[in-house]
Enzyme design. Structure first.
Site, PDB file in Angstrom:
ATOM      1  CE  LYS A 183      -3.882  -2.005   2.612  1.00  0.00           C
ATOM      2  NZ  LYS A 183      -4.555  -2.063   3.934  1.00  0.00           N
ATOM      3  CD  GLN A 199      -3.658  -4.200   7.045  1.00  0.00           C
ATOM      4  OE1 GLN A 199      -3.688  -3.234   6.294  1.00  0.00           O
ATOM      5  NE2 GLN A 199      -4.220  -5.351   6.741  1.00  0.00           N
ATOM      6  CG  ASP A 228     -10.280  -0.044   5.209  1.00  0.00           C
ATOM      7  OD1 ASP A 228      -9.992  -0.314   4.038  1.00  0.00           O
ATOM      8  OD2 ASP A 228      -9.618  -0.446   6.180  1.00  0.00           O
TER       9      ASP A 228
END
Length: 287
Positions: free
Chosen positions: A52, A96, A119
């Site tokens: 990422k 995460q 997200d």
């Protein structure tokens, strides 16, 4: 003739568009900012976060990776999120998975501002998705990336009979909502569903997100169906494969995604795209 949906190539195209948008925003003094917080040293998470970060930097996004020790308390993590919630240079916040046992994942998700929830997991944004709200809001990246695939390959969901295999909050439920919003008739099946083949054999489109080998075989689908494989599993030979018996289906289905090279690259590309979305939406709101 089966069409293989090339997520890797489509992700490159999306990333190039994202890079151009970042360049335009930078000219106005707005640089999209993304922070990824990782707690502990889970190796799979570390690799994913590195990917990422590398992609974000390549696209010109201000990317920050905040590594916290395994023993970090919930209060410490929430305090850090507060800092980023208040930081105008940060447009997207991602924590995460997995988190250590002492941290409540739901509390963390709820603590991120909906306007920075890159997200798309905050209840406010999930509610807007289910209401098919017309305003701007982030959506879970994997389902949103799959919708981009449908659009790119001219797969119209309106009036189609769709089966979603899996009911997670990360993929199954938001995916079902997006397809419902697109006019599909959606059935969600899962581990408690009796005789799942009764549903899959009639489906025009199937999305599988179970994380289990051989979830979907060639006899489970009808001729010409669209099959989207979200699963990531290691087979008996140690190779990365999906939920679907891919090779067996190649001569039967109309469209299919490979693993790897299908949905995976689109998830990261969509995360970058959505970071820029949040930056643009924030800039408009402040005008």
């Amino acid at each position: 003739m089966t069409t293989i949906i090339n997520g890797k190539e489509l992700a490159k195209k999306i990333n190039e568009q994202t890079k151009q948008r970042v360049e335009q925003l930078s000219k106005t003094g707005n640089v999209p900012g993304l922070v990824v917080v990782i707690v502990g040293d889970d190796q799979a998470s570390q690799r994913y976060v590195r990917n990422k970060n590398k992609t974000a930097q390549r696209l010109g996004i201000n990317s920050i990776v905040k590594q916290l020790p395994e023993e970090t308390t919930e209060a410490e993590l929430l305090a850090l999120i507060d800092e980023y919630n208040s930081d105008d240079s940060i447009h997207g916040i991602l924590v995460q998975d997995p988190l250590p046992a002492q941290i409540d994942e739901k509390k963390v998700t709820h603590h991120i501002l909906p306007s920075k929830d890159v997200d798309g997991f905050h209840p406010v944004n999930v509610g807007k998705l289910y209401l098919n709200d017309s305003s701007n809001y982030p959506v879970a990246c994997t389902p949103k990336g799959i919708m981009t695939m449908f659009s790119e390959y001219g797969i119209d969901l309106n009036g189609k009979n769709v089966v979603m295999i899996g009911r997670s909050s990360i993929v199954g439920k938001p995916m079902a909502a997006l397809m419902l919003n697109a006019g599909a008739t959606v059935t969600i099946i899962h581990r408690n569903t009796r005789q799942p083949r009764n549903f899959t054999q009639k489906a025009d489109v199937i999305v599988s997100a179970t994380g289990s080998l051989h979830t979907l075989g060639v006899d489970d689908v009808k001729e010409g169906a669209v099959v989207i494989d979200v699963g990531q599993n290691m087979n008996e030979d140690g190779h990365l494969v999906g939920d679907v018996d891919y090779e067996d289906m190649l001569d039967k289905v109309g469209y299919i995604t490979p693993v790897p090279g299908g949905v995976g690259p689109m998830t990261i590309a969509t995360l970058m795209q959505q970071t820029v979305d949040l930056c643009e939406w924030g800039a408009k709101d402040s005008e």
